[in-house]
Design an enzyme around this catalytic site. Structure first.
Site, mmCIF file in Angstrom:
data_model
loop_
_atom_site.group_PDB
_atom_site.id
_atom_site.type_symbol
_atom_site.label_atom_id
_atom_site.label_comp_id
_atom_site.label_asym_id
_atom_site.label_seq_id
_atom_site.Cartn_x
_atom_site.Cartn_y
_atom_site.Cartn_z
ATOM 1 N N ASP A 190 -66.324 31.190 -10.042
ATOM 2 C CA ASP A 190 -67.237 31.974 -9.066
ATOM 3 C C ASP A 190 -67.563 33.356 -10.017
ATOM 4 O O ASP A 190 -68.426 34.048 -9.430
ATOM 5 C CB ASP A 190 -66.466 32.355 -7.859
ATOM 6 C CG ASP A 190 -65.085 33.153 -8.152
ATOM 7 O OD1 ASP A 190 -64.982 33.177 -9.437
ATOM 8 O OD2 ASP A 190 -64.631 33.556 -7.129
ATOM 9 N N SER A 191 -67.539 33.407 -11.281
ATOM 10 C CA SER A 191 -68.064 34.408 -12.154
ATOM 11 C C SER A 191 -69.374 34.236 -12.008
ATOM 12 O O SER A 191 -70.182 35.188 -12.601
ATOM 13 C CB SER A 191 -67.504 34.297 -13.704
ATOM 14 O OG SER A 191 -67.641 32.834 -14.153
ATOM 15 N N ASP B 257 -64.193 26.762 -8.842
ATOM 16 C CA ASP B 257 -63.417 27.743 -8.003
ATOM 17 C C ASP B 257 -63.819 27.759 -6.404
ATOM 18 O O ASP B 257 -64.945 27.267 -6.044
ATOM 19 C CB ASP B 257 -64.040 29.128 -8.283
ATOM 20 C CG ASP B 257 -63.301 29.704 -9.489
ATOM 21 O OD1 ASP B 257 -62.238 29.164 -9.884
ATOM 22 O OD2 ASP B 257 -63.885 30.767 -10.280
ATOM 23 N N LYS C 237 -59.855 25.593 -7.386
ATOM 24 C CA LYS C 237 -59.178 26.576 -8.200
ATOM 25 C C LYS C 237 -59.230 27.829 -7.206
ATOM 26 O O LYS C 237 -60.049 28.580 -6.978
ATOM 27 C CB LYS C 237 -59.535 27.065 -9.468
ATOM 28 C CG LYS C 237 -58.849 28.420 -9.739
ATOM 29 C CD LYS C 237 -59.025 28.436 -11.359
ATOM 30 C CE LYS C 237 -60.230 29.139 -11.801
ATOM 31 N NZ LYS C 237 -60.497 30.506 -11.263
ATOM 32 N N GLU D 134 -57.377 31.410 -5.739
ATOM 33 C CA GLU D 134 -56.649 32.532 -6.250
ATOM 34 C C GLU D 134 -55.629 33.148 -5.511
ATOM 35 O O GLU D 134 -56.104 33.279 -4.385
ATOM 36 C CB GLU D 134 -57.496 34.016 -6.889
ATOM 37 C CG GLU D 134 -59.058 33.405 -7.672
ATOM 38 C CD GLU D 134 -59.833 34.529 -7.828
ATOM 39 O OE1 GLU D 134 -59.573 35.933 -7.338
ATOM 40 O OE2 GLU D 134 -60.785 34.436 -8.521
ATOM 41 N N GLU E 270 -54.554 35.197 -15.899
ATOM 42 C CA GLU E 270 -55.794 36.118 -16.386
ATOM 43 C C GLU E 270 -55.218 37.743 -16.700
ATOM 44 O O GLU E 270 -54.663 38.225 -15.599
ATOM 45 C CB GLU E 270 -56.974 36.138 -15.485
ATOM 46 C CG GLU E 270 -57.970 36.924 -15.863
ATOM 47 C CD GLU E 270 -59.550 36.864 -14.954
ATOM 48 O OE1 GLU E 270 -59.259 35.847 -14.293
ATOM 49 O OE2 GLU E 270 -60.331 37.600 -15.155
HETATM 50 O O1 KIV Z 1 -64.676 32.512 -12.526
HETATM 51 C C1 KIV Z 1 -64.344 32.488 -13.529
HETATM 52 O O2 KIV Z 1 -65.115 32.025 -14.522
HETATM 53 C C2 KIV Z 1 -63.073 32.316 -13.907
HETATM 54 C C3 KIV Z 1 -62.466 32.515 -15.172
HETATM 55 C C4 KIV Z 1 -62.994 33.805 -15.861
HETATM 56 C C5 KIV Z 1 -61.031 32.058 -15.464
HETATM 57 O O3 KIV Z 1 -61.961 32.161 -12.827
#
Ligand code: KIV
Length: 271
Positions: A52-53, A91, A119, A121, A188
């Site tokens: 989600d970056s 994510d 994933k 968090e 992280e």
């Molecule tokens: O969203 C993302 O790219 C991430 C990584 C930085 C681990 O969760």
């Protein structure tokens, strides 16, 4: 071109766990589209993370909080169209897993669109959710330490786990999440000693970012690795700085992680 929506990945969770136990290193990178996903798969990246970056990297936002389920489904589908052989982890965006039932519906959408694993968090409050997804056949990657969706609780994108109580919480959360069914962990921006303790205490592979060298593997945001982000974060390295192709930069990153030359102390969270 093989379409991974129709394929099983060549890289499996069982294979990654065996790699951990054999002392090998696992390489992960983000991708948000088919072209880069294919480039990563073809150049030795084992895990492609649809992070989600993308909220920051593609949308230009200051954080990940405005990313939606529709965004993640769309980009998961694009990545699945290109990645061939890599394990695709998607994510779960902010507030898409506030309850176990909501998480199940949303995780199923990501899996149906090509993710092999999801994933969310957070710490032990997620155990019921992890158990629910895992029991229904959806593999879960946990994410501890600097969890960017909690940026407003943390007061910024700050290193986590420096104080002894915070470190103990991350340590016990990792064990609780594994007991609940988590099969991979992203850690992280935590001190490297804590990452090493967590890695030794769990059977699931631990993938670090800003967590020092004592992890089972590393993940970076692709745009940081090729130096096109607005700002390269301290934990990242621009592998394209010396010139050459993006393919070569990815191969150099794979080689650096596999040989233990990345990350260096300067990419960690110890100072
Ligand atoms: O969203 C993302 O790219 C991430 C990584 C930085 C681990 O969760």
């Amino acid at each position: 071109m093989k379409n991974s929506r129709l394929m099983q990945p060549a890289i499996t969770l069982q294979g990654l766990r065996a790699l951990k136990h054999a002392g090998g290193k696992i390489v992960a990178l983000t991708a948000y589209d088919a072209t880069f996903a294919r480039l990563l798969s073809e150049n030795g990246v084992e895990i492609v993370l649809v992070g989600d970056s993308l909220g920051m990297v593609l949308h230009g936002a200051a954080n990940t909080l405005a990313v939606t389920m529709d965004d993640m489904v769309y980009h998961t589908r694009l990545v699945a169209g290109g990645a061939s052989g890599s394990l695709i982890v998607s994510d779960m965006p902010f507030m898409s897993y506030a309850t176990p039932d909501q998480a199940l519906v949303n995780a199923a959408r990501l899996i149906a669109n090509g993710a092999h694993m999801v994933k969310p968090e957070g710490g032990s409050w997620l155990c019921d959710t992890v158990a629910k997804l895992s029991e229904r056949g959806i593999p879960v990657c946990a994410h501890l330490g600097l969890t960017p969706q909690s940026v407003n609780k943390f007061g910024g994108h700050r290193i986590q786990g420096r104080e002894p109580e915070a470190a103990e919480m991350i340590f016990s959360d990792a064990q609780a999440l594994e007991a609940a069914g988590a099969e991979l962990l992203v850690l992280e921006c935590v001190p490297s000693a804590l990452a090493g303790r967590v890695r030794a205490a769990v059977s699931m592979p631990v993938i670090g970012i800003g967590a020092g060298p004592d992890c089972d593997g590393q993940v970076l945001v692709l745009h940081d690795l090729i130096g096109v982000s607005m700002r390269t974060p301290r934990m990242a390295k621009n592998f394209l700085q010396q010139g050459g192709s993006i393919q070569q930069a990815v191969r150099d990153y794979v080689q650096a992680v596999k040989s233990g030359t990345f990350p260096e102390p300067m990419h960690g969270s110890d100072h």
